[in-house]
Design a protein around this motif. Structure first.
Motif, PDB file in Angstrom:
ATOM      1  N   PHE A  79       0.993  -1.006   0.149  1.00  0.00           N
ATOM      2  CA  PHE A  79       0.037   0.227   0.066  1.00  0.00           C
ATOM      3  C   PHE A  79       0.808   1.057  -0.011  1.00  0.00           C
ATOM      4  CE2 PHE A  79      -2.359  -3.379   1.955  1.00  0.00           C
ATOM      5  CZ  PHE A  79      -3.669  -3.071   1.579  1.00  0.00           C
ATOM      6  N   VAL A  80       0.447   2.171  -0.728  1.00  0.00           N
ATOM      7  CA  VAL A  80       1.328   3.587  -0.751  1.00  0.00           C
ATOM      8  C   VAL A  80       0.310   4.526  -0.212  1.00  0.00           C
ATOM      9  CG1 VAL A  80       2.536   5.171  -1.925  1.00  0.00           C
ATOM     10  CG2 VAL A  80       2.758   2.769  -2.703  1.00  0.00           C
ATOM     11  N   ASP A  81       0.459   5.043   0.869  1.00  0.00           N
ATOM     12  CA  ASP A  81      -0.466   6.233   1.579  1.00  0.00           C
ATOM     13  C   ASP A  81       0.239   7.353   1.994  1.00  0.00           C
ATOM     14  OD1 ASP A  81      -2.610   4.185   1.878  1.00  0.00           O
ATOM     15  OD2 ASP A  81      -1.337   3.203   3.111  1.00  0.00           O
ATOM     16  N   LEU A  82      -0.542   8.123   1.884  1.00  0.00           N
ATOM     17  CA  LEU A  82      -0.237   9.539   2.676  1.00  0.00           C
ATOM     18  C   LEU A  82      -0.605   9.540   4.174  1.00  0.00           C
ATOM     19  CD1 LEU A  82       0.695  12.632   2.491  1.00  0.00           C
ATOM     20  CD2 LEU A  82      -1.560  13.290   2.049  1.00  0.00           C
ATOM     21  N   ILE A  83       0.385   9.671   5.014  1.00  0.00           N
ATOM     22  CA  ILE A  83      -0.060   9.566   6.447  1.00  0.00           C
ATOM     23  C   ILE A  83       0.257  10.647   6.980  1.00  0.00           C
ATOM     24  CG2 ILE A  83       0.972   8.244   8.357  1.00  0.00           C
ATOM     25  CD1 ILE A  83       0.120   6.273   6.566  1.00  0.00           C
ATOM     26  N   ARG A  84      -0.747  11.089   7.915  1.00  0.00           N
ATOM     27  CA  ARG A  84      -0.527  12.411   8.705  1.00  0.00           C
ATOM     28  C   ARG A  84      -0.978  12.247  10.265  1.00  0.00           C
ATOM     29  NH1 ARG A  84       0.456  17.451   9.273  1.00  0.00           N
ATOM     30  NH2 ARG A  84      -1.131  19.053  10.240  1.00  0.00           N
ATOM     31  N   TRP A  85      -0.314  12.717  10.979  1.00  0.00           N
ATOM     32  CA  TRP A  85      -0.409  12.588  12.275  1.00  0.00           C
ATOM     33  C   TRP A  85      -0.518  13.965  13.119  1.00  0.00           C
ATOM     34  CZ3 TRP A  85       3.701  10.715  10.069  1.00  0.00           C
ATOM     35  CH2 TRP A  85       5.090  11.266  10.443  1.00  0.00           C
ATOM     36  N   GLY A  86      -1.340  13.930  14.265  1.00  0.00           N
ATOM     37  CA  GLY A  86      -1.277  15.237  14.874  1.00  0.00           C
ATOM     38  C   GLY A  86      -2.147  15.285  16.185  1.00  0.00           C
ATOM     39  N   SER A  87      -2.699  16.432  16.678  1.00  0.00           N
ATOM     40  CA  SER A  87      -3.659  16.444  17.693  1.00  0.00           C
ATOM     41  C   SER A  87      -4.370  17.703  17.533  1.00  0.00           C
ATOM     42  CB  SER A  87      -2.845  16.486  18.950  1.00  0.00           C
ATOM     43  OG  SER A  87      -1.938  17.554  19.094  1.00  0.00           O
ATOM     44  N   ASN A  88      -5.395  17.751  18.565  1.00  0.00           N
ATOM     45  CA  ASN A  88      -6.149  19.062  18.919  1.00  0.00           C
ATOM     46  C   ASN A  88      -6.192  18.866  20.098  1.00  0.00           C
ATOM     47  OD1 ASN A  88      -8.555  20.415  19.816  1.00  0.00           O
ATOM     48  ND2 ASN A  88      -9.332  20.319  17.615  1.00  0.00           N
ATOM     49  N   GLU A  89      -5.374  19.895  20.724  1.00  0.00           N
ATOM     50  CA  GLU A  89      -5.067  20.171  21.995  1.00  0.00           C
ATOM     51  C   GLU A  89      -6.438  20.482  22.951  1.00  0.00           C
ATOM     52  OE1 GLU A  89      -2.268  19.128  23.363  1.00  0.00           O
ATOM     53  OE2 GLU A  89      -1.438  18.727  21.619  1.00  0.00           O
TER      54      GLU A  89
END
Length: 179
Positions: A79-89
């Motif tokens: 699989f080839v994916d655009l991965i994003r991670w983060g948060s909403n404080e």
């Protein structure tokens, strides 16, 4: 934990939920995929991860190569994916999300069947005053190739259970491996 499945076109949508004895922020560090992340040490469903492009400090294009499954009846997929991670404080939500992409630096090969991920991810919400996490994992994938529906259904459910079980084991072992 429970799993919900529905079929949309040729893709399957799954949702699994679980609770973990760790803050959402720390849980996020365990679930971000990649070759230099903690997840590579506990996620037994993936054989290999290759970063194709670093988009930002919290976004990458990642090739994931899965292990074969169901006693070899389902061959390895990539699989080839655009991965994003983060948060909403403000809400305490921490997340990782993915979307399948075509990338010129990672064309399809004869070595694997190229699977496709529609929007999916794991969302970590604080519970018990932020000391614990409620994780919701959504997966909307096309394994592609010629596979019996019953085989895909049983294997995807098993994979979600295995992912949560292995994550819990890593948390219990306080797995902290330097990047």
């Amino acid at each position: 934990m429970y799993i919900i499945k529905c079929v949309v076109g040729m893709a399957y949508r799954y949702k699994a939920e679980g609770e973990f004895d760790m803050s959402p922020k720390t849980t996020l560090e365990y679930i971000i995929p990649g070759p230099t992340r903690i997840r590579k040490h506990w996620d037994k469903t993936v054989k290999e991860w290759n970063v194709i492009e670093t988009v930002s400090e919290s976004s990458i294009v990642l090739q994931s190569v899965t292990k074969s499954a169901a006693w070899g009846l389902i061959s390895s997929r990539d699989f080839v994916d655009l991965i994003r991670w983060g948060s909403n404080e403000e809400s305490g939500l921490h997340y990782t999300c993915a979307l399948g992409v075509d990338h010129p630096d990672c064309p399809e090969t004869a070595n694997f069947v190229r699977g496709w991920n529609h929007p999916c991810g794991m969302f970590c919400y604080p519970i018990d005053n932020g000391q614990r996490t409620k994780a919701i994992y959504t997966l909307h994938t096309e394994l592609r190739g010629f596979l019996p529906v019953a085989l895909v259904e049983s294997q995807m459910a098993s994979m979600l259970i295995e992912t949560f079980t292995n994550l819990q084991a890593a948390i219990d072992a306080k797995l902290h491996i330097a990047s």
